[in-house]
Write an enzyme that holds these catalytic residues in place. Structure first.
Site, PDB file in Angstrom:
ATOM      1  CD1 TRP A 261      -1.982  -1.997   2.429  1.00 29.44           C
ATOM      2  CD2 TRP A 261      -2.506  -1.924   0.267  1.00 29.44           C
ATOM      3  NE1 TRP A 261      -2.777  -3.080   2.161  1.00 29.44           N
ATOM      4  CE2 TRP A 261      -3.113  -3.064   0.834  1.00 29.44           C
ATOM      5  CE3 TRP A 261      -2.684  -1.693  -1.099  1.00 29.44           C
ATOM      6  CZ2 TRP A 261      -3.901  -3.949   0.100  1.00 29.44           C
ATOM      7  CZ3 TRP A 261      -3.466  -2.572  -1.836  1.00 29.44           C
ATOM      8  CH2 TRP A 261      -4.055  -3.672  -1.235  1.00 29.44           C
ATOM      9  CG  ASP A 262       3.887   2.295   2.980  1.00 27.43           C
ATOM     10  OD1 ASP A 262       3.197   3.263   3.331  1.00 27.43           O
ATOM     11  OD2 ASP A 262       4.379   1.495   3.790  1.00 27.43           O
ATOM     12  CG  LEU A 263       6.211   0.018  -2.483  1.00 23.71           C
ATOM     13  CD1 LEU A 263       6.634  -1.406  -2.818  1.00 23.71           C
ATOM     14  CD2 LEU A 263       7.344   0.996  -2.756  1.00 23.71           C
TER      15      LEU A 263
END
Length: 408
Positions: A166-168
């Protein structure tokens, strides 16, 4: 550096961790100038793992290569004012601010827009209501770790995923949204506040691939399936030489190629007749009847080596890969060829030289330049103060004397 598609855009980044800094990196690799401000001494991710043997953060080194760095004492009003002025600095390609600081506070959009009305600010958040979150906590809240892992694990035992997906994804989506807002500003002259919660990216992504509908319509959570590929045929198999490979048969060609390579075409046809199904026409049937198919495939795999299967699989269009460690993969010239246009061997601020990725996209006809290196903290402080904020050398000297800024 990068491609030059975004040459002329200036993005100011006041952010830490993965999502927002990766957004800045994507924009830089397409030609934007990215200026990052940090507290003197470094922000919360300045020493984040993995570390080099000498203690430098390889994480920070990777996410910030090519960016300019200015170091400010953000604990003092003078330092916070400089950060505000930098985010809202004049210039046709400026006024693009990227952050994960809280909605309220000295970097609130309203405060910055008072300095530059056409400012576009993109704020990466945890949850839409302002609660903090990271990839691991978002996954925990949405049930992903309870779908992951061996099928025989207790229902309540979670398995966290090592990849911060989700960060990426949020970083990549943030770059897209920021450019969309900049396109609108070109047409209308209007600025924009953008709030992008990590949890909303996760929820939207699960919805896009049908997993929200699956649970709500079906009325039950998806169980664990171990290494089985959900909805088609695929899993890990051990070969005669002890190697383990992953095979995914999603398309008709991948499925028929697998059966031909393993000599199972007739045996599977007989199973189809017994079950009254067609595995070649419906990938879901392969998943539904995997308990009948797996023993056939496992036995055929166990009788062959990787050296025997690899050329067959490649010729017949089978989708497969060997299981390897990352170090083994990076020593494979097919994975990391010496002449790869994606990588360049760069000497970094940590003192180490290693293959370093530039922009992931290949744009035929355009030259992909080698990636830069991460700056020393505060390396460009004087340059940014002079060129972006227009401060005279005497003013810059006074800021240094007062300890408001620092130049490495």
């Amino acid at each position: 550096m990068a491609y030059e598609l975004l040459k002329g855009l200036r993005v100011v980044e006041g952010a830490s961790f993965i999502a927002a800094p990766s957004c800045g990196l994507h924009l830089l690799q397409m030609g934007a100038e990215v200026i990052r401000f940090d507290p003197i001494g470094g922000g919360p991710d300045f020493a984040r793992w993995p570390l080099s043997p000498g203690g430098d953060s390889l994480y920070w080194e990777g996410l910030n290569k090519g960016k300019k760095s200015i170091a400010l004492d953000l604990g003092r009003p003078e330092g916070r004012e400089l950060a505000q002025r930098l985010a809202a600095a004049p210039g046709e390609g400026g006024g693009l601010f990227l952050t994960n600081y809280p909605v309220d506070g000295f970097l609130a959009h309203a405060r910055l827009a008072a300095l530059r009305p056409d400012l576009i600010s993109l704020r990466v958040m945890g949850w839409a209501d302002g609660r903090t979150a990271v990839d691991y906590t978002v996954n925990a809240a949405l049930g992903v770790p309870l779908m992951t892992g061996p099928a025989d694990l207790p229902d309540e035992q979670p398995v966290n995923h090592v990849l911060p997906a989700w960060d990426l994804m949020t970083g990549a989506y943030a770059a897209f949204v920021l450019l969309a807002a900049e396109r609108r500003r070109q047409a209308t002259g209007q600025g924009q506040e953008i709030r992008l919660p990590l949890a909303d990216v996760a929820l939207a992504s699960l919805g896009h691939i049908g997993q929200i509908a699956e649970v709500l319509v079906g009325g039950a959570d998806r169980p664990r399936y171990g290494n089985d590929l959900f909805g088609a045929f695929g899993r890990d198999f051990r070969l005669a030489g002890g190697e383990r490979i992953m095979v995914a048969a999603i398309t008709r060609r991948q499925w028929s190629g697998l059966l031909e390579a393993l000599g199972l075409t007739e045996a599977v046809a007989a199973l189809e007749r017994d079950l009254g199904v067609r595995f070649d026409k419906d990938e879901g049937e392969r998943f539904r009847h995997r308990e009948q198919l797996l023993p056939l495939v496992e036995a055929a795999m166990a009788a062959r080596t990787q050296a025997q299967l690899a050329p067959l699989f490649d010729r017949l269009g089978v989708c497969w890969a060997p299981y390897r460690t990352t170090l083994q993969a990076l020593n494979d010239p097919q994975i990391l060829p010496p002449d790869s246009p994606l990588f360049s061997t760069i000497e970094h601020r940590s003192g180490h030289s290693y293959p370093t990725p530039g922009a992931a996209a290949e744009l035929p006809g355009l030259v992909r330049q080698p990636p830069g290196t991460a700056p020393r903290l505060g390396q460009h402080t004087d340059e940014v103060l002079a060129e972006v904020l227009g401060l005279a050398s005497g003013e810059i000297g006074q800021l240094h004397d007062a300890g408001v800024v620092e130049q490495s």
